[in-house]
Design a protein around this motif. Structure first.
Motif, short mmCIF file in Angstrom:
data_model
loop_
_atom_site.label_atom_id
_atom_site.label_comp_id
_atom_site.label_asym_id
_atom_site.label_seq_id
_atom_site.Cartn_x
_atom_site.Cartn_y
_atom_site.Cartn_z
N ASN A 48 -8.18 -7.11 0.84
CA ASN A 48 -9.55 -7.58 0.60
C ASN A 48 -9.94 -7.45 -0.87
OD1 ASN A 48 -9.88 -8.15 3.34
ND2 ASN A 48 -10.61 -6.08 3.79
N ASP A 49 -9.39 -6.45 -1.55
CA ASP A 49 -9.66 -6.29 -2.97
C ASP A 49 -9.00 -7.39 -3.79
OD1 ASP A 49 -10.99 -3.93 -2.31
OD2 ASP A 49 -9.19 -2.71 -2.61
N LEU A 50 -7.88 -7.88 -3.34
CA LEU A 50 -7.14 -8.90 -4.07
C LEU A 50 -7.75 -10.29 -3.91
CD1 LEU A 50 -3.52 -7.71 -3.23
CD2 LEU A 50 -4.61 -7.62 -5.47
N TYR A 68 0.28 -7.40 3.51
CA TYR A 68 0.54 -6.04 3.03
C TYR A 68 1.63 -6.00 1.96
CZ TYR A 68 -2.34 -5.05 7.04
OH TYR A 68 -3.38 -5.04 7.94
N PRO A 121 0.83 -1.20 0.00
CA PRO A 121 0.00 0.00 0.00
C PRO A 121 0.87 1.25 0.00
CG PRO A 121 -0.86 -1.60 1.55
CD PRO A 121 0.46 -2.13 1.09
N ASP A 122 0.48 2.24 -0.81
CA ASP A 122 1.31 3.43 -0.98
C ASP A 122 1.49 4.20 0.32
OD1 ASP A 122 2.74 5.21 -2.88
OD2 ASP A 122 1.21 6.66 -2.23
N GLU A 123 0.46 4.17 1.20
CA GLU A 123 0.59 4.94 2.44
C GLU A 123 1.67 4.37 3.36
OE1 GLU A 123 -3.17 2.32 3.03
OE2 GLU A 123 -2.16 3.43 1.42
N GLY A 167 -10.92 -10.21 -7.61
CA GLY A 167 -9.56 -9.87 -7.21
C GLY A 167 -8.52 -10.74 -7.88
N TYR A 180 -6.37 1.38 5.05
CA TYR A 180 -7.27 0.66 4.16
C TYR A 180 -6.70 -0.73 3.90
CZ TYR A 180 -9.95 -0.57 0.00
OH TYR A 180 -10.76 -1.20 -0.91
N GLN A 181 -7.53 -1.76 4.06
CA GLN A 181 -7.07 -3.14 3.93
C GLN A 181 -7.24 -3.61 2.48
OE1 GLN A 181 -5.56 -4.65 6.83
NE2 GLN A 181 -5.73 -2.46 7.26
N SER A 182 -6.28 -3.21 1.65
CA SER A 182 -6.39 -3.48 0.21
C SER A 182 -6.28 -4.96 -0.11
CB SER A 182 -5.32 -2.69 -0.55
OG SER A 182 -4.03 -2.96 -0.01
#
Length: 409
Positions: free
Chosen positions: A297-299, A242, A51-53, A304, A293-295
């Motif tokens: 979950n998108d994958l 992550y 994640p970028d953040e 995904g 944000y728990q990205s």
């Protein structure tokens, strides 16, 4: 000159994920061959970015990352881990129960170093993530492998586990979600393991590094959330959930029956101090990761990339004659079985070498995960769809030739 030999503590240690086959693949790459590497769950090389953040937070905090931190880790990321344990319903965890490490791997070795005397036994799953077996051996202990039953969805065989407990047994290792099988254990199985630990006063060491890489709406129960009268050591980190393998940011949580483990905990504190601290830049990533944000979950959710590739790899493999595979509910791997009648493999390491030489595909043989027979291999389904299709096609071609050479065509 007298030869300089490696320590005899390494005699029973192996790590085939980065073993001789990988060295052979490097030689082949130097000769100009392109190798499809399905041997290791290194997400970044397959285009899975963190994640970028997390990246930005590490960059912003680099000016404060030059000094040693507290030996257990910085306060803010440990506080974030404490909140995470609360979200997982693990009770009674304080800041002092949390150790940050250079990945969960360092902490696995630390947990074993602090626990085992020569001859102590630890129950480790078969198949396992081989670092667990290696860490037991390096710490002077004896790994005793309990069977996970393929016919039962790769769940631990509780009766086999029970039979293998002796007066020397100190702990049970539970890898859930499981690497290499992708199994996700139901609560009933976890409760049975807890009952064994309770009866025999054993520690439970829980490797939960894939606890967010879940498919088909599955939910993960942290085993430490199901009892407070057994000592639990739970290990997790940022590597997989992550996509931050190289940041080496992991944690270990001590929970449950801590009153009778003060001496062991003192040992863990000593070991944590001896390595001075975990890397500071990686520590800065933890709070942002857990609170953001728990990205993942998108994958793993509908549409995904990880879900699509799991489904694709499973179909491509199980379409090959004589290949079966329990469909993973979690993690990044498949552990397919080769019918021993159709594929009479005597040496699965040689099988992996031959596949690499003929088809330029690198996998890890099943015995590299302490599986009991040369009839499985682990495949990482991280490559993009085109490369995954190509790799599985090459495996199918190799297996077709293998059957023909052995009169099984």
């Amino acid at each position: 000159m007298r030869p300089i030999l490696k320590s005899n503590k390494l005699d029973d240690v192996c790590y085939e994920i980065r073993g001789p086959a990988l060295e052979k693949s490097r030689q082949m790459e130097e000769e100009g061959h392109k190798i499809i590497k399905l041997n290791i769950g290194n997400l970044a090389v397959f285009g899975f970015d963190p994640p970028d953040e997390i990246v930005q937070d590490m960059i912003l905090n680099m000016h404060g990352a030059a000094g040693y931190t507290d030996s257990k880790g910085m306060f803010a990321p440990r506080k974030a881990v404490m909140h995470y344990t609360q979200s997982k319903r693990i009770s009674g965890v304080t800041i002092e129960d949390i150790y940050l490490g250079n990945g969960a791997s360092e902490l696995i070795v630390m947990a074993m170093n602090g626990l085992l005397n020569n001859g102590d036994e630890v129950l480790v799953p078969a198949p396992d993530y081989p670092l667990w077996t290696a860490a037991v051996s390096l710490s002077g202990g004896n790994p005793v492998h309990y069977i996970c039953d393929e016919q039962a969805g790769w769940y631990p065989d509780i009766d086999d586990m029970r039979r293998k407990i002796t007066s020397n047994t100190k702990a049970i290792v539970v890898i859930n979600p499981n690497n290499p099988t992708g199994a996700l254990y139901p609560r009933e199985i976890l409760l049975e393991i807890i009952e064994l630990a309770r009866q025999h006063q054993l520690i439970i060491l829980a490797d939960e590094i894939y606890d967010k890489v879940l498919y088909d709406g599955e939910q993960h129960d942290s085993i430490a959330s199901l009892a407070d009268d057994v000592l639990f050591i739970t290990l997790n980190g940022l590597s997989k959930n992550y996509r931050s393998c190289g940041y080496r940011a992991g944690w270990m949580v001590v929970s449950g029956e801590k009153r009778h483990a003060r001496d062991y905990i003192d040992g863990l504190n000593m070991l944590a101090s001896m390595r001075l601290c975990a890397n500071a830049p990686g520590q800065f990533a933890i709070q942002t990761a857990l609170g953001g944000y728990q990205s993942i979950n998108d994958l793993v959710g509908p549409g995904g990339r990880l879900l699509r590739q799991r489904d694709m790899a499973h179909k491509l493999l199980t379409d090959i004659p004589g290949v079966t595979c329990v469909k993973p509910k979690a993690a990044l791997y498949m552990f397919p079985r080769l019918d021993p009648v159709m594929y009479p493999i005597a040496d699965d390491q040689q099988f992996a070498y031959d596949l690499l030489a003929e088809e330029k595909v690198l996998i890890v043989q099943g015995t590299g995960f302490n599986w009991i027979a040369p009839d499985h291999f682990r495949l990482v389904f991280l490559p993009n769809s085109d490369d995954l299709t190509d790799a599985c096609g090459r495996i199918a071609r190799f297996l077709d030739g293998y059957r023909r050479r052995h009169g099984r065509g």
